[in-house]
Design a protein around this motif. Structure first.
Motif, PDB file in Angstrom:
ATOM      1  N   TYR A  60      18.451  -3.370  18.295  1.00 44.81           N
ATOM      2  CA  TYR A  60      19.793  -3.270  17.731  1.00 44.81           C
ATOM      3  C   TYR A  60      20.452  -4.643  17.775  1.00 44.81           C
ATOM      4  CZ  TYR A  60      24.666  -1.949  17.077  1.00 44.81           C
ATOM      5  OH  TYR A  60      25.951  -1.861  16.600  1.00 44.81           O
ATOM      6  N   ARG A  61      20.878  -5.101  16.608  1.00 40.73           N
ATOM      7  CA  ARG A  61      21.550  -6.397  16.524  1.00 40.73           C
ATOM      8  C   ARG A  61      23.058  -6.163  16.687  1.00 40.73           C
ATOM      9  NH1 ARG A  61      18.283 -10.332  14.886  1.00 40.73           N
ATOM     10  NH2 ARG A  61      20.046 -11.681  14.374  1.00 40.73           N
ATOM     11  N   VAL A  62      23.538  -6.444  17.876  1.00 41.87           N
ATOM     12  CA  VAL A  62      24.949  -6.250  18.184  1.00 41.87           C
ATOM     13  C   VAL A  62      25.791  -7.183  17.316  1.00 41.87           C
ATOM     14  CG1 VAL A  62      26.684  -6.275  20.016  1.00 41.87           C
ATOM     15  CG2 VAL A  62      24.315  -5.627  20.537  1.00 41.87           C
ATOM     16  N   THR A  63      25.367  -8.432  17.237  1.00 41.76           N
ATOM     17  CA  THR A  63      25.943  -9.400  16.312  1.00 41.76           C
ATOM     18  C   THR A  63      24.780 -10.193  15.722  1.00 41.76           C
ATOM     19  OG1 THR A  63      26.140 -11.219  17.897  1.00 41.76           O
ATOM     20  CG2 THR A  63      27.956  -9.617  17.834  1.00 41.76           C
ATOM     21  N   ASN A 103      24.093 -13.020  16.451  1.00 37.29           N
ATOM     22  CA  ASN A 103      23.614 -13.920  17.499  1.00 37.29           C
ATOM     23  C   ASN A 103      23.059 -13.201  18.724  1.00 37.29           C
ATOM     24  OD1 ASN A 103      26.469 -15.328  16.399  1.00 37.29           O
ATOM     25  ND2 ASN A 103      24.610 -16.578  16.320  1.00 37.29           N
ATOM     26  N   PHE A 104      23.186 -11.885  18.750  1.00 36.67           N
ATOM     27  CA  PHE A 104      22.786 -11.164  19.963  1.00 36.67           C
ATOM     28  C   PHE A 104      22.093  -9.867  19.585  1.00 36.67           C
ATOM     29  CE2 PHE A 104      24.100  -8.137  23.442  1.00 36.67           C
ATOM     30  CZ  PHE A 104      23.179  -8.613  24.365  1.00 36.67           C
ATOM     31  N   HIS A 105      20.891  -9.669  20.113  1.00 37.13           N
ATOM     32  CA  HIS A 105      20.236  -8.385  19.877  1.00 37.13           C
ATOM     33  C   HIS A 105      19.539  -7.903  21.140  1.00 37.13           C
ATOM     34  CE1 HIS A 105      16.745 -11.042  18.595  1.00 37.13           C
ATOM     35  NE2 HIS A 105      16.164 -10.249  19.463  1.00 37.13           N
ATOM     36  N   VAL A 106      19.360  -6.592  21.214  1.00 36.79           N
ATOM     37  CA  VAL A 106      18.731  -5.926  22.348  1.00 36.79           C
ATOM     38  C   VAL A 106      17.538  -5.130  21.833  1.00 36.79           C
ATOM     39  CG1 VAL A 106      19.058  -4.314  24.248  1.00 36.79           C
ATOM     40  CG2 VAL A 106      20.968  -5.726  23.489  1.00 36.79           C
ATOM     41  N   HIS A 138      18.264 -11.114  23.575  1.00 35.61           N
ATOM     42  CA  HIS A 138      18.216 -12.440  22.937  1.00 35.61           C
ATOM     43  C   HIS A 138      19.616 -12.829  22.507  1.00 35.61           C
ATOM     44  CE1 HIS A 138      16.887 -15.804  20.470  1.00 35.61           C
ATOM     45  NE2 HIS A 138      17.731 -15.362  19.550  1.00 35.61           N
ATOM     46  N   TYR A 139      19.994 -14.070  22.822  1.00 35.22           N
ATOM     47  CA  TYR A 139      21.323 -14.564  22.465  1.00 35.22           C
ATOM     48  C   TYR A 139      21.192 -16.012  22.004  1.00 35.22           C
ATOM     49  CZ  TYR A 139      26.240 -15.903  22.956  1.00 35.22           C
ATOM     50  OH  TYR A 139      27.502 -16.349  22.715  1.00 35.22           O
ATOM     51  N   ASP A 140      21.839 -16.326  20.907  1.00 34.14           N
ATOM     52  CA  ASP A 140      21.819 -17.718  20.455  1.00 34.14           C
ATOM     53  C   ASP A 140      23.117 -18.046  19.751  1.00 34.14           C
ATOM     54  OD1 ASP A 140      21.488 -17.700  17.339  1.00 34.14           O
ATOM     55  OD2 ASP A 140      20.009 -16.249  18.051  1.00 34.14           O
ATOM     56  N   ILE A 141      23.538 -19.293  19.888  1.00 28.49           N
ATOM     57  CA  ILE A 141      24.689 -19.813  19.162  1.00 28.49           C
ATOM     58  C   ILE A 141      24.228 -21.064  18.444  1.00 28.49           C
ATOM     59  CG2 ILE A 141      26.988 -20.794  19.322  1.00 28.49           C
ATOM     60  CD1 ILE A 141      27.502 -19.151  21.747  1.00 28.49           C
ATOM     61  N   ALA A 181      19.049 -18.057  24.553  1.00 33.35           N
ATOM     62  CA  ALA A 181      18.601 -17.462  25.807  1.00 33.35           C
ATOM     63  C   ALA A 181      17.817 -16.188  25.527  1.00 33.35           C
ATOM     64  CB  ALA A 181      19.802 -17.151  26.708  1.00 33.35           C
ATOM     65  N   ASP A 182      16.737 -16.006  26.273  1.00 38.10           N
ATOM     66  CA  ASP A 182      15.922 -14.793  26.190  1.00 38.10           C
ATOM     67  C   ASP A 182      15.671 -14.283  27.596  1.00 38.10           C
ATOM     68  OD1 ASP A 182      14.861 -14.327  23.322  1.00 38.10           O
ATOM     69  OD2 ASP A 182      14.623 -16.490  23.626  1.00 38.10           O
ATOM     70  N   VAL A 183      15.820 -12.991  27.780  1.00 40.16           N
ATOM     71  CA  VAL A 183      15.496 -12.352  29.046  1.00 40.16           C
ATOM     72  C   VAL A 183      14.647 -11.123  28.750  1.00 40.16           C
ATOM     73  CG1 VAL A 183      16.390 -11.232  31.115  1.00 40.16           C
ATOM     74  CG2 VAL A 183      17.626 -13.157  30.127  1.00 40.16           C
ATOM     75  N   ASN A 184      13.506 -11.016  29.407  1.00 43.39           N
ATOM     76  CA  ASN A 184      12.644  -9.848  29.259  1.00 43.39           C
ATOM     77  C   ASN A 184      12.450  -9.203  30.622  1.00 43.39           C
ATOM     78  OD1 ASN A 184      10.692  -7.956  28.368  1.00 43.39           O
ATOM     79  ND2 ASN A 184       9.054  -9.371  28.953  1.00 43.39           N
TER      80      ASN A 184
END
Length: 786
Positions: free
Chosen positions: A517-520, A522-525, A573-576, A582-585
């Protein structure tokens, strides 16, 4: 029987030659958003053109673009928009990927443009990371296992200084599938000292798919999949190539690799490529002493030719990998007393540390691996595309013990493998895209001289179905699949016919389901759940005797049960823009009947020497952990990249920690890119610090819980910190660019031992290693393709 099989395979190959044929998965979608690099606003109406096939699209009102129906390959995207400078992006494509592209505004045309877009991200719910471009160039000259350590969460299982294989979240060997140019690598990969017989110089991209969700490649990929992908054959007329040189100071290793390729101008659709690599190194030096007989020799070559048309195509590929590997003499010790002294003194005997030499003496290994494959596609109207891949691999291995007087001090293994894969990719139907396929593998193994792995035949076949759905606004992605596999071992026996080996037949179902799901923008889960199983390997079932390169005595168990894994991943995943990413798994893996090699405090004395005794056993285990990475461009020319990899592996059956698991690892790299200066382009300098903690979570000694060695011969080594330094530039000699990388690994010459190195009982890790790498692209004529 063998003649009939060969004739049957030849007939199938001939039929394919005339019927069809060049790539799988021609339903790839590339997407992303085009923005103004200064205003950060989306750019509607931007034109994106793929130069190789002329495919063109325009971005919509939100700047979003989509390119559909692409085959795996290498593409050059030309992106333009009124008021902005056009840019070109080179893109090696193997799956759905998303990449946001920033166009520099025309008012800044006199300013230097350093970045043209984000790195491409695979559009999937599974954790996926890749190495390509500059990051891949930095690994030239290293083995595949060492190169993949650049990927966060991937470590290596090593046996001495020359052998390493990838470990993904604590899992390795038969649990990690390696696909070399689309073919599942089938050598004697069960051995910890058996590195993958793959030439990394052939790769243009390496992809690591973590976890058990890679159903497309096999149901037994509990640990993950490594894709080693060469550059696609050229599609634009011209003759080009590339030459790479690499030199390393520690073992005075030199490597040279060259590629030449062409799309024949007078025969549109016909392309070819030739490639070869030579690599030779001598004894390795630790900070305090040399390691005798640790040299390496390698000579590899490959060739490919393809005929590609819009509706059909065929590609033939052949490669050969040859290597001689010296085995450190100090690991094959003659009696128990000397072995105890070496372990106690933490230093090899003096007669095994005499100095540098390129000579490779006993004990050593000689390995040959050849691969021939044919792959093809045929369009099935507007519904989809049919793909067929056939391959034959032959693996030859000689392992020669230290003493040459006895014929039993040698082991020879011959493994022949036939692979077949038939896939149908269907194009988009109500938003769904998917693949239905069947795979089959037949193997025949034989041995001569000393017995370790018996003669056997095996047959493995499977069928799978995967589907992917993405919402029109690209906010939701759902994918899943199911797979059935069967594997049999039969016709087992030793040459004397004295040992009975029971035949085995395993079958089960694997499956995966994931959502993103792409929250924005720049950010998805992403979340992914998978169930996978793995039948025991031939070594785990039937091995008995000295495991040569690992220098341990091993006993298998013919009645081991299949491993059954349930794995869950959550990825953030988050990017600007290009400043912060940034990536966290986070992962949790429960494996029933996990098979592992149990060390003991016993030593077996044979005519070849004294060796630690190990055996295979099973337990229910859990593995949970985190891989995290942050890339932060905190100043225009400064960037900090930090990685962390943490794993907790617990033996639920024994109610204790699991042995031989990677320790926590942290890496930081600070880079400075000063910009271009006259003929010097793409300049950079970086310093890296890698910190590996001591592995304190090991199983306790059942007789003495205060024994620091636990269930091992030696307590885990201390943690260590390594510093690296590297600088690079591309120098233009007239129109000829040449790229240079100069660096040093273990710059401070730190003395250390790694817990995942089987030779930690005998010697330290290598000391300082200064290297120089040179890359020179070649162009012949005005339209060279590289």
């Amino acid at each position: 029987m063998q003649v009939i099989k060969k004739i049957a395979w030849a007939a199938v190959l001939m039929q394919l030659m005339f019927a069809a044929a060049a790539s799988a998965q021609c339903t790839i979608r590339l997407s992303g958003t085009v923005t103004d690099s200064e205003t950060k606003q989306p750019l509607p109406g931007a034109t994106i053109v793929i130069k190789e096939n002329g495919l063109s699209v325009k971005s919509d009102d939100k700047g979003v673009y989509r390119l559909e129906g692409l085959c795996p390959g290498f593409y050059t995207l030309h992106i333009s928009h009124i008021g902005c400078l056009p840019v070109e992006v080179a893109w090696q494509v193997s799956a759905d990927e998303r990449r946001n592209i920033s166009l520099p505004h025309s008012v800044t045309q006199l300013q230097e443009v350093a970045v043209t877009g984000h790195a491409a991200k695979e559009v999937t719910t599974a954790p996926v990371e890749s190495l390509s471009g500059k990051e891949l160039e930095k690994t030239r000259g290293l083995t595949l296992g060492e190169a993949l350590k650049k990927v966060n969460g991937v470590t290596s299982l090593t046996t001495g200084p020359n052998v390493s294989k990838p470990v993904i979240n604590g899992l390795h060997s038969n649990r990690v599938l390696i696909l070399n140019n689309g073919i599942r690598q089938e050598g004697q990969q069960w051995g910890s000292e058996h590195a993958p017989e793959v030439d990394p110089f052939l790769a243009n991209k390496m992809v690591v798919i973590k976890g058990a969700g890679a159903l497309r490649y096999g149901g037994d990929a509990i640990g993950g999949v490594v894709l080693v992908e060469p550059k696609a054959l050229p599609v634009t007329p011209g003759l080009g190539g590339e030459v790479n040189f690499a030199g390393f100071s520690n073992n005075r290793l030199g490597a040279v690799s060259a590629i030449i390729e062409q799309q024949v101008p007078k025969l549109p659709g016909l392309s070819w490529r030739l490639q070869g690599t030579l690599r030779k190194g001598g004894n390795v030096k630790t900070p305090d002493y040399w390691l005798d007989n640790t040299g390496v020799e390698e000579y590899n070559f490959s060739g490919a030719i393809g005929w590609k048309k819009p509706q059909y195509g065929v590609e033939l590929f052949y490669s050969q990998f040859n290597t001689n590997l010296g085995v450190f003499e100090g690991s094959h010790i003659g009696n128990r007393e000397d072995l105890d002294n070496v372990i106690k003194q933490q230093r090899p005997l003096p007669e095994f540390t005499e100095g540098f030499s390129y000579d490779i003496e006993r004990p050593y290994q000689h390995v040959e691996h050849e691969l021939f494959k044919i792959k093809s596609y045929l369009n099935t109207g507007k519904a989809g595309r049919l793909n067929l891949v056939l391959a034959r691999q032959f693996n030859y291995r000689d392992e020669l013990d230290r003493k040459s007087a006895l014929s039993v001090n040698k082991m020879n293994l011959n493994l022949t493998t036939y692979n077949a894969e038939l896939l149908w990719d269907h194009f988009s139907w109500k938003g769904l895209r998917g693949t239905v396929g069947a795979t089959g593998t037949y193997q025949e193994n034989s041995y001569r001289s000393r017995l370790f792995i018996p003669n056997y035949e095996s047959l493995q076949w499977g069928a799978f179905w995967t589907e992917k759905w993405e919402s029109a606004n690209q906010q939701w992605l759902v994918e899943g699949g199911i797979r059935y596999d069967n594997k049999q071992y039969y016709n087992l026996g030793d040459n004397a016919g004295a040992i009975h080996y029971p035949e085995q037949d395993y079958a089960s179902i694997s499956g995966s389901l994931g959502a993103q799901y792409r929250v924005t923008d720049n950010f998805h889960v992403s979340v992914n759940a998978a169930r996978a199983w793995r039948p025991p390997g031939v070594n785990e079932l039937y091995a008995t005797g000295l495991h040569h390169g690992a220098a341990v005595y091993v006993d298998g168990d013919p009645y081991l049960k299949p491993e059954d894994a349930a794995k869950f991943n959550t990825t953030l995943h988050y990017d600007i823009s290009d400043k912060l990413e940034a990536d966290v798994n986070l992962y949790y893996n429960h494996i029933s009947n996990f098979i592992f090699q149990q060390p003991t405090d016993s030593i077996v004395v044979t005519i070849r020497g004294a060796f630690p005794y190990t055996f295979y056993r099973q337990s229910d285990v859990t593995m949970k952990g985190m891989d995290a990475q942050v890339r932060w461009q905190f100043l225009p020319k400064w960037q900090l990249t930090s990685k962390a990899s943490i794993l907790r592996a617990y033996n639920e059956t024994d109610n204790d920690w699991l042995i031989n698991m990677p320790a926590d690892r942290f890496e930081n790299e600070l880079s400075f890119t000063p910009g271009n200066y006259k003929a010097f382009k793409e300049n950079y300098i970086s310093v890296s610090v890698s910190n590996v903690l001591k592995q304190t979570r090991t199983p306790a000694n059942l007789q003495d819980k205060n024994d620091p060695r636990g269930q091992d011969l030696l307590a885990p080594p201390s943690g260590y910190t390594l510093v690296g330094l590297e600088a690079g530039s591309t120098v233009h000699f007239g129109k000829q660019p040449v790229s240079f990388i100069l660096g040093a690994a273990n710059l401070l010459n730190t003395r250390y031992r790694d817990y995942l190195n089987f030779f930690r009982y005998f010697a330290d890790e290598p000391g300082r290693n200064i290297y120089l790498k040179v890359k020179m692209p070649l162009q012949f004529g005005k339209k060279a393709s590289i």
